[in-house]
Design a protein around this motif. Structure first.
Motif, PDB file in Angstrom:
ATOM      1  N   PHE A 174      -6.609   9.944  39.828  1.00 57.61           N
ATOM      2  CA  PHE A 174      -5.424   9.056  39.891  1.00 57.61           C
ATOM      3  C   PHE A 174      -4.778   8.648  38.613  1.00 57.61           C
ATOM      4  CE2 PHE A 174      -7.252   8.653  44.400  1.00 57.61           C
ATOM      5  CZ  PHE A 174      -6.370   9.606  44.984  1.00 57.61           C
ATOM      6  N   GLY A 175      -5.437   8.692  37.504  1.00 59.58           N
ATOM      7  CA  GLY A 175      -4.766   8.353  36.312  1.00 59.58           C
ATOM      8  C   GLY A 175      -4.663   6.861  36.220  1.00 59.58           C
ATOM      9  N   LEU A 176      -5.048   5.858  36.876  1.00 54.79           N
ATOM     10  CA  LEU A 176      -5.030   4.428  36.614  1.00 54.79           C
ATOM     11  C   LEU A 176      -5.406   3.998  35.217  1.00 54.79           C
ATOM     12  CD1 LEU A 176      -5.832   2.941  39.875  1.00 54.79           C
ATOM     13  CD2 LEU A 176      -3.830   4.012  39.300  1.00 54.79           C
ATOM     14  N   LYS A 177      -4.900   3.299  34.508  1.00 55.79           N
ATOM     15  CA  LYS A 177      -5.190   3.085  33.082  1.00 55.79           C
ATOM     16  C   LYS A 177      -5.846   1.692  33.225  1.00 55.79           C
ATOM     17  CE  LYS A 177      -2.355   6.454  31.681  1.00 55.79           C
ATOM     18  NZ  LYS A 177      -3.272   7.691  31.198  1.00 55.79           N
ATOM     19  N   THR A 178      -5.540   0.796  34.141  1.00 55.64           N
ATOM     20  CA  THR A 178      -6.179  -0.685  34.169  1.00 55.64           C
ATOM     21  C   THR A 178      -7.345  -0.687  35.068  1.00 55.64           C
ATOM     22  OG1 THR A 178      -4.172  -1.618  33.159  1.00 55.64           O
ATOM     23  CG2 THR A 178      -5.794  -3.065  34.271  1.00 55.64           C
ATOM     24  N   VAL A 179      -8.494  -1.212  34.669  1.00 51.40           N
ATOM     25  CA  VAL A 179      -9.480  -1.259  35.705  1.00 51.40           C
ATOM     26  C   VAL A 179      -9.878  -2.718  35.724  1.00 51.40           C
ATOM     27  CG1 VAL A 179     -12.079  -0.985  36.189  1.00 51.40           C
ATOM     28  CG2 VAL A 179     -10.552   0.988  35.644  1.00 51.40           C
ATOM     29  N   LYS A 180      -9.977  -3.399  36.933  1.00 51.09           N
ATOM     30  CA  LYS A 180     -10.387  -4.913  37.229  1.00 51.09           C
ATOM     31  C   LYS A 180     -11.852  -4.942  37.643  1.00 51.09           C
ATOM     32  CE  LYS A 180     -11.128  -8.965  38.616  1.00 51.09           C
ATOM     33  NZ  LYS A 180     -10.738  -9.374  40.179  1.00 51.09           N
ATOM     34  N   ILE A 181     -12.595  -5.567  36.810  1.00 55.95           N
ATOM     35  CA  ILE A 181     -14.043  -5.499  37.055  1.00 55.95           C
ATOM     36  C   ILE A 181     -14.478  -6.789  37.748  1.00 55.95           C
ATOM     37  CG2 ILE A 181     -16.297  -5.640  35.977  1.00 55.95           C
ATOM     38  CD1 ILE A 181     -15.121  -4.297  33.603  1.00 55.95           C
ATOM     39  N   ALA A 182     -14.999  -6.741  38.865  1.00 53.42           N
ATOM     40  CA  ALA A 182     -15.725  -7.678  39.775  1.00 53.42           C
ATOM     41  C   ALA A 182     -16.715  -8.700  39.054  1.00 53.42           C
ATOM     42  CB  ALA A 182     -15.838  -7.275  40.970  1.00 53.42           C
ATOM     43  N   SER A 183     -16.487  -9.953  39.500  1.00 49.22           N
ATOM     44  CA  SER A 183     -17.511 -10.905  38.882  1.00 49.22           C
ATOM     45  C   SER A 183     -18.887 -10.356  38.929  1.00 49.22           C
ATOM     46  CB  SER A 183     -17.421 -12.215  39.424  1.00 49.22           C
ATOM     47  OG  SER A 183     -16.246 -12.933  39.206  1.00 49.22           O
ATOM     48  N   GLY A 184     -19.221  -9.722  40.147  1.00 47.06           N
ATOM     49  CA  GLY A 184     -20.581  -9.227  40.376  1.00 47.06           C
ATOM     50  C   GLY A 184     -21.113  -8.198  39.772  1.00 47.06           C
ATOM     51  N   GLU A 185     -20.318  -7.701  38.721  1.00 41.65           N
ATOM     52  CA  GLU A 185     -20.568  -6.589  37.958  1.00 41.65           C
ATOM     53  C   GLU A 185     -20.824  -6.799  36.516  1.00 41.65           C
ATOM     54  OE1 GLU A 185     -21.374  -3.569  39.449  1.00 41.65           O
ATOM     55  OE2 GLU A 185     -20.424  -4.445  41.287  1.00 41.65           O
ATOM     56  N   ILE A 186     -20.761  -8.243  36.511  1.00 45.24           N
ATOM     57  CA  ILE A 186     -20.906  -8.625  34.715  1.00 45.24           C
ATOM     58  C   ILE A 186     -22.323  -8.437  34.264  1.00 45.24           C
ATOM     59  CG2 ILE A 186     -21.233 -11.196  34.998  1.00 45.24           C
ATOM     60  CD1 ILE A 186     -19.033 -11.749  33.373  1.00 45.24           C
ATOM     61  N   THR A 187     -23.024  -8.386  35.001  1.00 47.40           N
ATOM     62  CA  THR A 187     -24.380  -8.105  34.392  1.00 47.40           C
ATOM     63  C   THR A 187     -24.830  -6.607  34.724  1.00 47.40           C
ATOM     64  OG1 THR A 187     -25.545  -8.767  36.367  1.00 47.40           O
ATOM     65  CG2 THR A 187     -25.345 -10.412  34.513  1.00 47.40           C
ATOM     66  N   ASN A 188     -24.195  -5.599  35.097  1.00 51.22           N
ATOM     67  CA  ASN A 188     -24.395  -4.288  35.716  1.00 51.22           C
ATOM     68  C   ASN A 188     -23.986  -3.614  34.209  1.00 51.22           C
ATOM     69  OD1 ASN A 188     -24.563  -1.905  36.418  1.00 51.22           O
ATOM     70  ND2 ASN A 188     -23.377  -2.037  38.148  1.00 51.22           N
ATOM     71  N   ALA A 189     -24.788  -3.532  33.168  1.00 51.52           N
ATOM     72  CA  ALA A 189     -24.366  -3.191  31.924  1.00 51.52           C
ATOM     73  C   ALA A 189     -24.293  -1.543  31.763  1.00 51.52           C
ATOM     74  CB  ALA A 189     -25.519  -3.290  30.849  1.00 51.52           C
ATOM     75  N   PRO A 190     -24.904  -0.779  32.586  1.00 52.59           N
ATOM     76  CA  PRO A 190     -24.751   0.456  32.609  1.00 52.59           C
ATOM     77  C   PRO A 190     -23.111   0.846  33.269  1.00 52.59           C
ATOM     78  CG  PRO A 190     -26.975   0.419  33.524  1.00 52.59           C
ATOM     79  CD  PRO A 190     -26.126  -0.957  33.305  1.00 52.59           C
ATOM     80  N   PHE A 191     -22.950   0.093  34.234  1.00 54.29           N
ATOM     81  CA  PHE A 191     -21.322   0.381  34.925  1.00 54.29           C
ATOM     82  C   PHE A 191     -20.151  -0.009  33.911  1.00 54.29           C
ATOM     83  CE2 PHE A 191     -18.452  -0.626  38.623  1.00 54.29           C
ATOM     84  CZ  PHE A 191     -17.732   0.669  38.469  1.00 54.29           C
TER      85      PHE A 191
END
Length: 363
Positions: free
Chosen positions: A116-133
């Motif tokens: 879909f070509g979205l330029k901006t990604v919002k990262i949820a708080s729960g992913e802040i230690t998910n280094a590979p992601f």
């Protein structure tokens, strides 16, 4: 990093409040657009990629959904299909509001950024230690909004190190020990972060207790990382979001729903349509009130200066040639005459003309 035409970018967080119903999701887009929000945000995930079958529900989810249902079973019902996404993106474009979504797994990230070509990604708080992601997101997105709920300052720095590495390293380069720290500390890494990342302060509880909001942490984040900082608000009501604007939030994110009585995990902690509209309008009012910080008379004030300020006036009749004294001088409105700052220089001088009581001395 600037997202919209206003100084504050307002994200109306639909999240999973569509309950898996495409039509309800489109109604949420309408509500956000009608309220004047800059963006409407959903959540994109594949249930089996996000939650294991052993994952428990959060306390607030237990209280607002079927207690016998697992988190995986709950999440499955809230997925949006590829067709749903296409329809919602088209509807948001038609309504003139930006479509955003938070991905929770690699396939969902690539659906948003590649399909879909979205330029901006919002990262949820729960992913802040998910280094590979985090690394995967940095290599796929042009701009990133990173929520920092549940995090220490050190954890935020570590996440920014991963993002910096993802921005500046070759996409095929595998990180080694210390590469993230080195990327974060480098000038090119800092420049990339400054150009592409906004942090959101957040308290990850639904609803968040007022005593645990800690809005001053926004200042700490801004000072520590020299990045734009916003606020993802999980409190009840709109007043804490408004307070965050006064503290300089560049983004406000707030959950909303069409009806708080609907079943589902997030409805009860969300704004209803009229509240969302009120929040957006009051944020726009506050934006105007903040101004440029220069302390000077505003255009509307000039006409009131002479009315509200005072001049030196005669408190008694004074004959020409007589002395000005503390007994025959005072300060009263209006303010177009001699300034009260000249009072002490005036006392002891000779009156150049007769003065009646309350007559203003010329400047």
């Amino acid at each position: 990093m600037k997202f919209g035409t206003h100084s504050t970018f307002i994200i109306a967080e639909a999240g999973v409040n569509h309950n898996g119903d495409r039509q309800l999701a489109k109604e949420l887009i309408d509500i956000a657009a009608d309220a004047g929000a800059d963006a409407v945000k959903f959540q994109t995930f594949q249930a089996e990629q996000l939650v294991s079958r052993y994952a428990p529900k959060a306390d607030y989810q237990i209280q607002t959904t079927d207690r016998q249902e697992s988190q995986l079973e709950m999440i499955r019902q809230l997925e949006l299909s590829i067709g749903d996404h296409q329809d919602l993106i088209d509807h948001a474009q038609m309504r003139g509001i930006q479509f955003l979504s938070t991905p929770f797994d690699g396939p969902s990230l690539h659906l948003l950024t590649q399909t879909f070509g979205l330029k901006t990604v919002k990262i949820a708080s729960g992913e802040i230690t998910n280094a590979p992601f985090l690394l995967e997101i940095a290599r796929a997105a042009e701009t990133i909004i990173l929520s920092t709920g549940m995090s220490t300052l050190a954890e935020v720095e570590a996440a920014l190190g991963v993002l910096a590495f993802g921005f500046i390293a070759e996409k095929t380069q595998l990180p080694r020990r210390g590469d993230f720290d080195q990327a974060f500390a480098s000038d090119v890494g800092q420049t990339a972060l400054g150009d592409r990342v906004t942090l959101l302060h957040c308290t990850t509880e639904y609803p968040a207790p007022f005593a645990e909001v800690n809005l001053c942490a926004m200042d700490t984040l801004a000072s520590a990382f020299r990045l734009p900082v916003g606020y993802s608000d999980h409190t009840q009501g709109i007043h804490i979001a408004l307070a965050a604007i006064a503290r300089g939030a560049k983004i406000i994110e707030k959950h909303f729903t069409s009806d708080r009585r609907l079943p589902g995990p997030d409805h009860q902690a969300s704004l209803e349509p009229d509240e969302l509209k009120q929040m957006v309008q009051q944020i726009r009012d506050i934006e105007q009130c903040l101004g440029d910080g220069v302390k000077s008379p505003q255009p509307s004030e000039w006409k009131n200066r002479d009315i509200a300020r005072k001049s030196i006036v005669a408190s008694q009749s004074i004959q020409k040639g007589g002395d000005f004294t503390p007994e025959n001088l005072t300060c009263k409105r209006p303010g177009h005459g001699r300034s009260p700052f000249l009072y002490w220089q005036t006392v002891g001088k000779i009156a150049p003309e007769d003065f009646e009581i309350d007559q203003v001395l010329d400047g």
